[in-house]
Scaffold this active site. Structure first.
Site, short mmCIF file in Angstrom:
data_model
loop_
_atom_site.label_atom_id
_atom_site.label_comp_id
_atom_site.label_asym_id
_atom_site.label_seq_id
_atom_site.Cartn_x
_atom_site.Cartn_y
_atom_site.Cartn_z
N GLU A 1 30.52 48.08 46.26
CA GLU A 1 31.51 48.22 45.19
C GLU A 1 32.69 47.29 45.45
OE1 GLU A 1 32.52 52.23 44.20
OE2 GLU A 1 30.50 52.97 44.61
N HIS A 2 33.32 46.86 44.36
CA HIS A 2 34.43 45.92 44.43
C HIS A 2 35.72 46.59 43.96
CE1 HIS A 2 31.86 42.07 44.58
NE2 HIS A 2 31.03 43.09 44.65
N PRO A 3 36.87 46.08 44.37
CA PRO A 3 38.14 46.67 43.92
C PRO A 3 38.38 46.40 42.45
CG PRO A 3 38.53 44.65 45.15
CD PRO A 3 37.07 44.93 45.28
N ALA B 1 38.61 40.98 41.50
CA ALA B 1 37.55 41.83 42.05
C ALA B 1 36.65 41.06 43.01
CB ALA B 1 36.70 42.41 40.92
N PRO C 1 35.06 39.44 46.21
CA PRO C 1 35.13 39.75 47.64
C PRO C 1 35.66 38.59 48.48
CG PRO C 1 32.86 39.35 47.00
CD PRO C 1 33.66 39.37 45.73
#
Length: 354
Positions: free
Chosen positions: A87-89, A95, A97
């Site tokens: 999952e990404h922010p 978003a 990485p």
């Protein structure tokens, strides 16, 4: 990605009724150990899973399953299922990485050196925000997951649950719930409350097919007393299938759980097996392994052994008490909120698995 199995491993698995498609890979960035309880069928896909129980089939086509600790017995998992993806922010500037230190390109060292403090802060903030979602996925027994389902990392899917095709599962699924949609929500429960409670107490899957002798599979209300009779009479015996372990080297070794001695032993028809580990009762919630045996540590990592013990029927270690069923003559009482507990097979230590 994990390495494919060797021809010898495929042959050994097939001989012991663990059917593995030739294009299966176990592991992602690194290979992983996998325990398969025969009979079992693993179709095309990439898997990072600790244990797959007997009478289950999983995968096909573009199946992509990772961060799964346990798949129980009698599970039907269709093709193209995706589970446990990274999952990404969503509330950072980006978003991507790249800003949390993920350099797949191999030429960002200069940027990271100049912005080390901010990159480290972003990485630590992301880790903190994901801390409640780092557990592994646990799939109970008798679970049906439809084609193309997405399972978020950390969800627990209870015994007897059904997940409709193309659903997006972001939260735990109670036992015997039917869920669907994006995000997946409870549509209804498969049975009324009394039946669900009885099935969760019986845990018929602990006995393989022997508990189902003489059972009308189409009428669960009539089936439950017969299953209980089979268990209490001794006609149904705890199922103890062959365990095929696929190691990180892509090779297969064969094991069996010895209930009398409470040990996991190498499977060899003509070999007097020596115990490789001793078990002690820990609590009503599970068991913990205890071993100083060097062969055990080399042959079977203790964390994977703990998953196996959680999945091998507890009836091997304790008696089965009679269940008092009080079927109402009135209309069946519906489940409003659903069972409060998740599958009894969900290992409490899933987050510690490889």
């Amino acid at each position: 990605m994990g390495s494919p199995l060797s021809p010898e491993a495929l042959k050994t698995s097939q001989e012991h009724k663990a059917k593995i498609a030739p294009d299966v890979s176990f592991g992602f960035s690194d290979p992983v150990d996998v325990l398969l309880e025969a009979p079992v069928s693993v179709r095309r896909g990439i898997y990072d899973v600790g244990f797959v129980g007997a009478y289950s089939f999983v995968g096909g086509r573009e199946t992509f399953i990772r961060h799964v600790s346990n798949i129980g017995r009698f599970c039907s998992i269709a093709s193209n299922v995706v589970a446990g993806q990274v999952e990404h922010p969503t509330d950072f500037l980006s978003a991507s990485p790249v800003l949390t230190g993920f350099d797949e390109f191999g030429d960002l060292s200069g940027f990271y050196s100049e912005n080390r403090a901010m990159v480290d802060k972003a990485a630590s903030t992301l880790n903190a925000s994901m801390s409640n979602r780092v557990e592994k996925i646990n799939i109970g027994n008798d679970v049906w997951i439809g084609e193309g389902v997405f399972n978020r990392r950390g969800v627990h899917i209870g015994d007897g649950a059904i997940v409709a095709a193309r659903s997006v599962v972001t939260k735990d699924v109670p036992p015997y719930a039917i869920v669907g949609g994006t995000p997946a929500k409870i549509i209804r429960y498969r049975f009324d409350a009394e039946i669900v409670e009885a099935l969760l107490q019986l845990r018929w899957w602990n006995y393989g097919l022997s508990a189902l002798a003489g059972v009308d599979f189409t009428d669960v209300r009539k089936a439950i007393p017969i299953i209980e009779r089979n268990i209490l009479s001794g006609l149904a015996q705890p199922y103890n299938g062959v365990i095929v372990k696929i190691g990180v080297d892509g090779e297969a070794t064969v094991w069996r759980y010895c209930g009398q001695k409470n040990v996991l032993i190498p499977y060899d028809r003509g070999y007097r097996a020596l115990p490789l580990a001793r078990m002690e009762f820990a609590s009503a919630h599970g068991y913990r392994s205890r071993s100083n045996h060097r062969l055990f540590r080399l042959a079977l990592p203790r964390r994977l052994f703990a998953v196996l013990v959680q999945t091998i029927p507890r009836a091997l270690m304790s008696g089965t008490a009679s269940i008092a069923y009080r079927w109402s003559l009135a209309a069946p009482k519906p489940l409003e909120a659903g069972p409060k507990r998740l599958s009894p097979r969900a290992p409490p230590h899933a987050q510690s698995l490889p």
